[in-house]
Design a protein around this motif. Sequence first.
Motif, PDB file in Angstrom:
ATOM      1  N   ILE A  52     -14.839  14.526   0.253  1.00 40.48           N
ATOM      2  CA  ILE A  52     -13.997  13.456  -0.263  1.00 40.48           C
ATOM      3  C   ILE A  52     -12.571  13.681  -0.395  1.00 40.48           C
ATOM      4  N   ARG A  53     -12.356  15.213  -0.620  1.00 35.59           N
ATOM      5  CA  ARG A  53     -11.266  15.828  -0.392  1.00 35.59           C
ATOM      6  C   ARG A  53     -10.519  15.711   0.787  1.00 35.59           C
ATOM      7  N   GLY A  54     -11.424  16.027   1.646  1.00 39.60           N
ATOM      8  CA  GLY A  54     -10.824  15.988   3.218  1.00 39.60           C
ATOM      9  C   GLY A  54     -10.488  14.508   3.505  1.00 39.60           C
ATOM     10  N   LEU A  91     -15.313  16.238 -13.560  1.00 39.37           N
ATOM     11  CA  LEU A  91     -13.965  15.562 -13.534  1.00 39.37           C
ATOM     12  C   LEU A  91     -12.857  16.386 -14.333  1.00 39.37           C
ATOM     13  N   SER A  92     -11.874  16.425 -13.765  1.00 38.20           N
ATOM     14  CA  SER A  92     -10.458  16.874 -14.572  1.00 38.20           C
ATOM     15  C   SER A  92      -9.827  15.977 -14.998  1.00 38.20           C
ATOM     16  N   ILE A  93      -8.940  16.136 -16.011  1.00 37.27           N
ATOM     17  CA  ILE A  93      -7.989  15.062 -16.571  1.00 37.27           C
ATOM     18  C   ILE A  93      -7.212  14.328 -15.411  1.00 37.27           C
ATOM     19  N   GLY A 147       0.784  -1.354  -0.115  1.00 40.19           N
ATOM     20  CA  GLY A 147       0.022   0.019  -0.028  1.00 40.19           C
ATOM     21  C   GLY A 147       0.887   1.083  -0.123  1.00 40.19           C
ATOM     22  N   ARG A 148       0.312   2.466  -0.286  1.00 40.06           N
ATOM     23  CA  ARG A 148       1.074   3.538  -0.240  1.00 40.06           C
ATOM     24  C   ARG A 148       1.430   4.060   1.265  1.00 40.06           C
ATOM     25  N   ARG A 149       0.365   3.739   1.942  1.00 37.09           N
ATOM     26  CA  ARG A 149       0.781   4.124   3.513  1.00 37.09           C
ATOM     27  C   ARG A 149       1.583   2.933   4.108  1.00 37.09           C
ATOM     28  N   ILE A 186       1.416   1.332  -6.712  1.00 34.25           N
ATOM     29  CA  ILE A 186       1.314   0.406  -7.993  1.00 34.25           C
ATOM     30  C   ILE A 186       1.231   1.188  -9.213  1.00 34.25           C
ATOM     31  N   ARG A 187       1.067   2.670  -9.113  1.00 31.13           N
ATOM     32  CA  ARG A 187       1.054   3.491 -10.476  1.00 31.13           C
ATOM     33  C   ARG A 187       2.831   3.340 -10.776  1.00 31.13           C
ATOM     34  N   LYS A 188       3.578   3.122 -10.047  1.00 27.86           N
ATOM     35  CA  LYS A 188       4.983   3.426 -10.364  1.00 27.86           C
ATOM     36  C   LYS A 188       5.643   1.944 -11.046  1.00 27.86           C
TER      37      LYS A 188
HETATM   38  C1  HXC Z   1     -13.589  15.654  -8.299  1.00 33.91           C
HETATM   39  C2  HXC Z   1     -11.509  15.116  -7.461  1.00 33.91           C
HETATM   40  C3  HXC Z   1     -12.360  14.782  -6.121  1.00 33.91           C
HETATM   41  C4  HXC Z   1     -13.325  14.832  -6.072  1.00 33.91           C
HETATM   42  C5  HXC Z   1      -9.978  14.280  -6.169  1.00 33.91           C
HETATM   43  N1  HXC Z   1     -10.307  15.022  -7.410  1.00 33.91           N
HETATM   44  N2  HXC Z   1     -11.098  14.082  -5.484  1.00 33.91           N
HETATM   45  N3  HXC Z   1     -12.215  15.703  -8.342  1.00 33.91           N
HETATM   46  N4  HXC Z   1     -14.255  15.241  -6.816  1.00 33.91           N
HETATM   47  N5  HXC Z   1     -14.432  14.380  -4.931  1.00 33.91           N
HETATM   48  C6  HXC Z   1      -9.119  15.246  -8.326  1.00 33.91           C
HETATM   49  C7  HXC Z   1      -8.360  16.122  -7.681  1.00 33.91           C
HETATM   50  O1  HXC Z   1      -8.569  17.543  -7.613  1.00 33.91           O
HETATM   51  C8  HXC Z   1      -7.058  16.194  -8.547  1.00 33.91           C
HETATM   52  O2  HXC Z   1      -7.438  16.894  -9.657  1.00 33.91           O
HETATM   53  C9  HXC Z   1      -7.210  14.967  -8.717  1.00 33.91           C
HETATM   54  O3  HXC Z   1      -8.259  14.221  -8.626  1.00 33.91           O
HETATM   55  C10 HXC Z   1      -6.222  14.054  -8.168  1.00 33.91           C
HETATM   56  O4  HXC Z   1      -6.121  14.145  -6.597  1.00 33.91           O
HETATM   57  P1  HXC Z   1      -5.310  13.841  -5.542  1.00 33.91           P
HETATM   58  O5  HXC Z   1      -5.987  13.711  -4.280  1.00 33.91           O
HETATM   59  O6  HXC Z   1      -4.114  14.303  -5.886  1.00 33.91           O
HETATM   60  O7  HXC Z   1      -4.972  12.280  -6.054  1.00 33.91           O
HETATM   61  P2  HXC Z   1      -4.336  10.938  -5.468  1.00 33.91           P
HETATM   62  O8  HXC Z   1      -3.505  11.358  -4.402  1.00 33.91           O
HETATM   63  O9  HXC Z   1      -3.577  10.202  -6.462  1.00 33.91           O
HETATM   64  O10 HXC Z   1      -5.552  10.266  -4.868  1.00 33.91           O
HETATM   65  C11 HXC Z   1      -6.085   9.284  -5.730  1.00 33.91           C
HETATM   66  C12 HXC Z   1      -7.498   9.294  -5.393  1.00 33.91           C
HETATM   67  C13 HXC Z   1      -8.072   9.022  -4.002  1.00 33.91           C
HETATM   68  C14 HXC Z   1      -8.421   8.036  -6.348  1.00 33.91           C
HETATM   69  C15 HXC Z   1      -8.240  10.458  -5.545  1.00 33.91           C
HETATM   70  O11 HXC Z   1      -9.304   8.765  -3.537  1.00 33.91           O
HETATM   71  C16 HXC Z   1      -7.273   7.610  -3.296  1.00 33.91           C
HETATM   72  O12 HXC Z   1      -6.143   7.691  -3.348  1.00 33.91           O
HETATM   73  N6  HXC Z   1      -8.199   6.538  -3.321  1.00 33.91           N
HETATM   74  C17 HXC Z   1      -7.693   5.314  -2.717  1.00 33.91           C
HETATM   75  C18 HXC Z   1      -8.752   4.646  -1.750  1.00 33.91           C
HETATM   76  C19 HXC Z   1     -10.184   4.519  -2.381  1.00 33.91           C
HETATM   77  O13 HXC Z   1     -10.422   5.277  -3.358  1.00 33.91           O
HETATM   78  N7  HXC Z   1     -10.760   3.676  -2.150  1.00 33.91           N
HETATM   79  C20 HXC Z   1     -12.137   3.488  -2.453  1.00 33.91           C
HETATM   80  C21 HXC Z   1     -12.198   2.401  -3.426  1.00 33.91           C
HETATM   81  S1  HXC Z   1     -13.835   2.013  -3.667  1.00 33.91           S
HETATM   82  P3  HXC Z   1      -6.653  18.356 -10.066  1.00 33.91           P
HETATM   83  O14 HXC Z   1      -7.232  18.738 -11.418  1.00 33.91           O
HETATM   84  O15 HXC Z   1      -7.295  19.089  -9.068  1.00 33.91           O
HETATM   85  O16 HXC Z   1      -5.416  18.049  -9.986  1.00 33.91           O
HETATM   86  C22 HXC Z   1     -14.182   1.047  -4.773  1.00 33.91           C
HETATM   87  C23 HXC Z   1     -15.430   0.310  -4.870  1.00 33.91           C
HETATM   88  C24 HXC Z   1     -16.205   0.006  -5.992  1.00 33.91           C
HETATM   89  O17 HXC Z   1     -13.326   1.233  -5.669  1.00 33.91           O
HETATM   90  C25 HXC Z   1     -17.085  -0.906  -5.867  1.00 33.91           C
HETATM   91  C26 HXC Z   1     -18.308  -0.378  -5.110  1.00 33.91           C
HETATM   92  C27 HXC Z   1     -19.516  -1.219  -5.151  1.00 33.91           C
END
Ligand code: HXC
Length: 302
Positions: A289-291, A112-114, A46-48, A74-76
């Motif tokens: 979510i961002r929090g 969504l952003s890219i 994991g990343r943490r 795993i992105r790397k």
């Molecule tokens: C819009 C958002 C956003 C939101 C992040 N972003 N949250 N955009 N709405 N709520 C944007 C950010 O502004 C940024 O774009 C870009 O996404 C990357 O954000 P970071 O936080 O820098 O990304 P990163 O640190 O790489 O984190 C990846 C992540 C994060 C996917 C965003 O959520 C994560 O690490 N998640 C891991 C755990 C997880 O998600 N678990 C849930 C899985 S549940 P800009 O343009 O501003 O730079 C699952 C279940 C599915 O998969 C099945 C259910 C039935």
Amino acid sequence: MDITKIMYRPGLMAGERILITGGGTGLGKVMAEAFLYLGAEVHTCGRRGAVAEEAADELMTRHGGKVVAHACDIRKPDAIDAMVEQIWSRHGALTGLVNNAAGNFISRTEDLSINGFNAISDIVFRGTFYITHNVGKRLIAQNARGNFLAILTTWVWNGGPFTVPSAMSKAGINVMTQSLATEWGRHGLRFNAIAPGTFPTKGMTERLSPGNAQGLQGRNADRGNPMGRVGEMHELANLAVLLMAPGADYINGQTIAIDGAGYQANAGNFYQSLSRMDDEQWAQMAAMIRGANDKDKAQRTT
Ligand code: HXC
């Protein structure tokens, strides 16, 4: 998880060495516990790093055995190669890989952003391929058997409105599962997937149902599920063992839903619950979510 509900005999997985991506939390940790309990050597990543280490210690205290936590994003691809090389040289060849790590958050696709798209698809679509490719090549080179399991979702069959990057990426991994089940079957490698319905975890609740952390734990969280409830962790673990332990090796190329027939009853996605949200509600969701993302990020060691 209630370990007494694991339905297999102790020692079933002795001799297995399985890497679970994202195995320090959520569903990954549940599978790690079941495999360990049944005698497998378990590796997680994991990343943490500290979170993964803590989970490994907790599981070993509870069940004995061996769980090794690795800090890896795993992105790397280079980081994957270094971790897998370390497993091979210090511990021995893997016999299985569970592609469980994921990233996801709900968003209107027009918002969504890219970068947002890439943050999810780089983990789920690309990262899953990188690690599967790395482990698969090593097993083929040494003519060893191997089991691969991916954690997907029923959205791979009917789409995931408001979770489009995740649904697209997991659909890609569904096709990878079918493709490699056939292409690499002759090397003794098999590929299956599980499509879970709602099994509430912290990571999922914070990003797919923010502000509803309590609600998702209860029976109200069933979103009209025919069985009137969400999934229980041992149910998912028992299916994962069936697919990863020896004994049912002729199962290959399958994606099996475990969702109480939620997919048949109500599409199993977020269309009904999110399509009527207004701008203000979406802004509130995004802030929550961002929090959660920021809190996780502060704990990352890689
Ligand atoms: C819009 C958002 C956003 C939101 C992040 N972003 N949250 N955009 N709405 N709520 C944007 C950010 O502004 C940024 O774009 C870009 O996404 C990357 O954000 P970071 O936080 O820098 O990304 P990163 O640190 O790489 O984190 C990846 C992540 C994060 C996917 C965003 O959520 C994560 O690490 N998640 C891991 C755990 C997880 O998600 N678990 C849930 C899985 S549940 P800009 O343009 O501003 O730079 C699952 C279940 C599915 O998969 C099945 C259910 C039935």
